[in-house]
Design a protein around this motif. Structure first.
Motif, PDB file in Angstrom:
ATOM      1  N   PRO A   1    -106.010  -3.174  39.032  1.00 53.44           N
ATOM      2  CA  PRO A   1    -105.016  -2.230  39.176  1.00 53.44           C
ATOM      3  C   PRO A   1    -104.548  -2.085  40.819  1.00 53.44           C
ATOM      4  O   PRO A   1    -104.868  -1.177  41.275  1.00 53.44           O
ATOM      5  CB  PRO A   1    -105.705  -1.118  38.520  1.00 53.44           C
TER       6      PRO A   1
ATOM      7  N   ILE B   1    -109.012  -1.795  33.207  1.00 51.88           N
ATOM      8  CA  ILE B   1    -107.920  -2.462  33.587  1.00 51.88           C
ATOM      9  C   ILE B   1    -108.028  -3.563  34.634  1.00 51.88           C
ATOM     10  O   ILE B   1    -108.879  -3.192  35.470  1.00 51.88           O
ATOM     11  CB  ILE B   1    -106.822  -1.496  34.143  1.00 51.88           C
TER      12      ILE B   1
ATOM     13  N   SER C   1    -101.330  -4.277  36.302  1.00 55.36           N
ATOM     14  CA  SER C   1    -102.427  -5.145  36.301  1.00 55.36           C
ATOM     15  C   SER C   1    -101.738  -6.515  37.037  1.00 55.36           C
ATOM     16  O   SER C   1    -101.438  -7.277  36.340  1.00 55.36           O
ATOM     17  CB  SER C   1    -102.777  -5.516  34.883  1.00 55.36           C
TER      18      SER C   1
ATOM     19  N   ALA D   1    -100.085   2.064  36.713  1.00 56.07           N
ATOM     20  CA  ALA D   1    -100.917   1.014  37.492  1.00 56.07           C
ATOM     21  C   ALA D   1    -100.311  -0.362  37.029  1.00 56.07           C
ATOM     22  O   ALA D   1     -99.768  -0.693  35.750  1.00 56.07           O
ATOM     23  CB  ALA D   1    -102.177   1.154  37.240  1.00 56.07           C
TER      24      ALA D   1
ATOM     25  N   ILE E   1    -109.762   2.101  39.258  1.00 48.80           N
ATOM     26  CA  ILE E   1    -108.941   3.348  39.681  1.00 48.80           C
ATOM     27  C   ILE E   1    -109.866   4.300  39.813  1.00 48.80           C
ATOM     28  O   ILE E   1    -110.609   4.861  38.962  1.00 48.80           O
ATOM     29  CB  ILE E   1    -107.884   3.697  38.730  1.00 48.80           C
TER      30      ILE E   1
ATOM     31  N   SER F   1    -100.319   0.210  27.528  1.00 47.28           N
ATOM     32  CA  SER F   1     -99.644  -0.767  28.378  1.00 47.28           C
ATOM     33  C   SER F   1     -98.494  -1.534  27.804  1.00 47.28           C
ATOM     34  O   SER F   1     -98.198  -1.714  26.504  1.00 47.28           O
ATOM     35  CB  SER F   1    -100.816  -1.637  28.779  1.00 47.28           C
TER      36      SER F   1
ATOM     37  N   GLU G   1    -112.039  -5.933  34.678  1.00 49.80           N
ATOM     38  CA  GLU G   1    -111.615  -5.010  33.589  1.00 49.80           C
ATOM     39  C   GLU G   1    -112.742  -3.807  33.440  1.00 49.80           C
ATOM     40  O   GLU G   1    -112.523  -2.747  33.412  1.00 49.80           O
ATOM     41  CB  GLU G   1    -111.532  -5.684  32.312  1.00 49.80           C
TER      42      GLU G   1
ATOM     43  N   GLY H   1    -106.231   2.386  44.038  1.00 46.28           N
ATOM     44  CA  GLY H   1    -106.213   1.341  43.167  1.00 46.28           C
ATOM     45  C   GLY H   1    -106.855   0.079  43.916  1.00 46.28           C
ATOM     46  O   GLY H   1    -106.960   0.067  45.107  1.00 46.28           O
TER      47      GLY H   1
ATOM     48  N   VAL I   1    -100.771   1.775  42.218  1.00 47.05           N
ATOM     49  CA  VAL I   1    -100.697   2.650  41.400  1.00 47.05           C
ATOM     50  C   VAL I   1     -99.720   4.023  41.862  1.00 47.05           C
ATOM     51  O   VAL I   1     -99.656   4.114  43.083  1.00 47.05           O
ATOM     52  CB  VAL I   1    -102.284   3.476  41.052  1.00 47.05           C
TER      53      VAL I   1
END
Length: 351
Positions: A47, A44, A63, A61, A23, A87, A18, A13, A50
């Motif tokens: 992250p 995302i 955010s 994960a 990941i 999410s 975004e 992570g 994780v």
């Protein structure tokens, strides 16, 4: 899952926009320590932490941002690629740590807003409704870092009936009972003013626990009563050598699988400290330090023969060789370029 030469797989992570692959799935060749990047997942923001479930079929994960969230993914059993499930907002700022509770819930600690969450998970492993939100209130000794509560990690005990939260801002480990998806306050243990507790682990003997303290460069050893859930401080051990006078902020903490050695990361000294753990006593002794081959080791994972380190500020993941008998680490020179890595999560299952 994808595998070659009995490769050890792990997810990284990172802090990322975004549209960037925040990941990544990576591989470690156990024969020579060589690292490779397999593929990445975007979509995302930040992250930074994780975790995988027990059979590595789902990944979760944080955010980490002002409007924090948690996200769930399905893991392809063939190639390890991630497919988003869903999410959910944490209703707070900067979630930085996750744990899966044995009762089937997802636990989150929110650093900047100082609260914790529990979410239900449905039969697909998707994130369901929020069943608990507990707000920490108060401040600590240091006005620059402890002006408010800062929940930094959340860890269930072995049977999942309780969770323990390290609050850096309050200098406390706070405990909660888990019942019907709710979190009920049990108590707290107070650390020395200005300690700044960050990460926390239970010893497999069920009688001891350990916490690493970001602000005073120590590891705390706790005697643990598994019946009542109480913690009692029995030792404070320095994470740094006595002759180091620079700035340092300890971060991550892990035990070897056999419980014989404890490891902690030093950001600033840029090292992993290894302690021998006294059998029966849980006490720490004989510290050794090994450089991490980079800057700001935020997180790491301890395997049987290797330790994998995420060096956030030098944009690299480094592997150290581990001696299973002595617990000692040595540098391998093996490194993988990863932008702002912040978490290492091994795939702990047969491939």
């Amino acid at each position: 899952m994808i595998n070659r030469i009995n490769e050890i797989l792990f997810y990284v992570g990172a802090y990322a926009f975004e549209e960037e692959p925040g990941i990544r799935l990576c591989g470690l060749n156990p024969q020579n320590g060589e690292l490779r990047l397999i593929h990445g997942t975007a979509g995302i923001k930040n992250p930074s932490f994780v975790i995988l479930n027990a059979d590595a079929s789902r990944l979760y994960a944080v955010s980490e941002q002002e409007r924090g969230a948690v996200a769930g993914y399905e893991v392809d059993p063939g190639d390890g690629r991630l497919t988003p499930l869903n999410s959910a907002p944490t209703e707070g700022a900067d979630p930085c740590h996750l744990a899966l509770s044995p009762d089937g819930g997802l636990l989150a600690a929110n650093y900047s807003s100082g609260h914790i969450n529990r979410f239900a998970l449905d039969e697909r492993g998707a994130i369901g409704g929020m069943t608990a939100l507990v707000q920490h209130v108060g401040q600590g000794f240091r006005q620059d870092r402890q002006e408010a509560a800062h929940a930094h990690s959340i860890v269930p005990d072995m049977d999942g009936s309780r969770v323990y939260v390290s609050d850096l801002g309050l200098d406390q480990i706070m405990s909660y009972r888990v019942e019907d998806g709710k979190l009920t306050t049990l108590g707290e243990v107070k650390l020395p003013p200005g300690a700044g507790p960050r990460h926390f682990v239970f010893h497999p003997d069920g009688a001891h626990a350990y916490g690493i303290n970001e602000l005073n460069n120590t590891v705390t050893v706790y005697a643990y009563n598994p019946v009542q859930g109480n913690l009692e401080i029995v030792q404070q051990a320095a994470t740094l050598p006595a002759d180091f006078a620079g700035e340092n902020y300890p971060a991550d903490l892990h035990l070897s699988a056999d419980g014989r050695y404890l490891y902690g990361s030093n950001r600033g000294h840029n090292s992993i400290v290894r302690f021998a753990v006294g059998q029966g006593t849980g006490m720490l002794r004989d510290p050794e330090w090994t450089g991490t081959g980079g800057n700001w080791p935020r997180n790491f994972a301890v395997l049987e023969d290797y330790v994998i380190v995420a060096n956030q500020y030098s944009d690299n993941v480094v592997v150290l060789r581990r001696d299973g008998g002595t617990g000692s680490l040595t540098e391998t020179g093996r490194s993988l370029a990863v932008k702002q890595p912040s978490c290492i999560e091994p795939v702990r299952r047969a491939n």
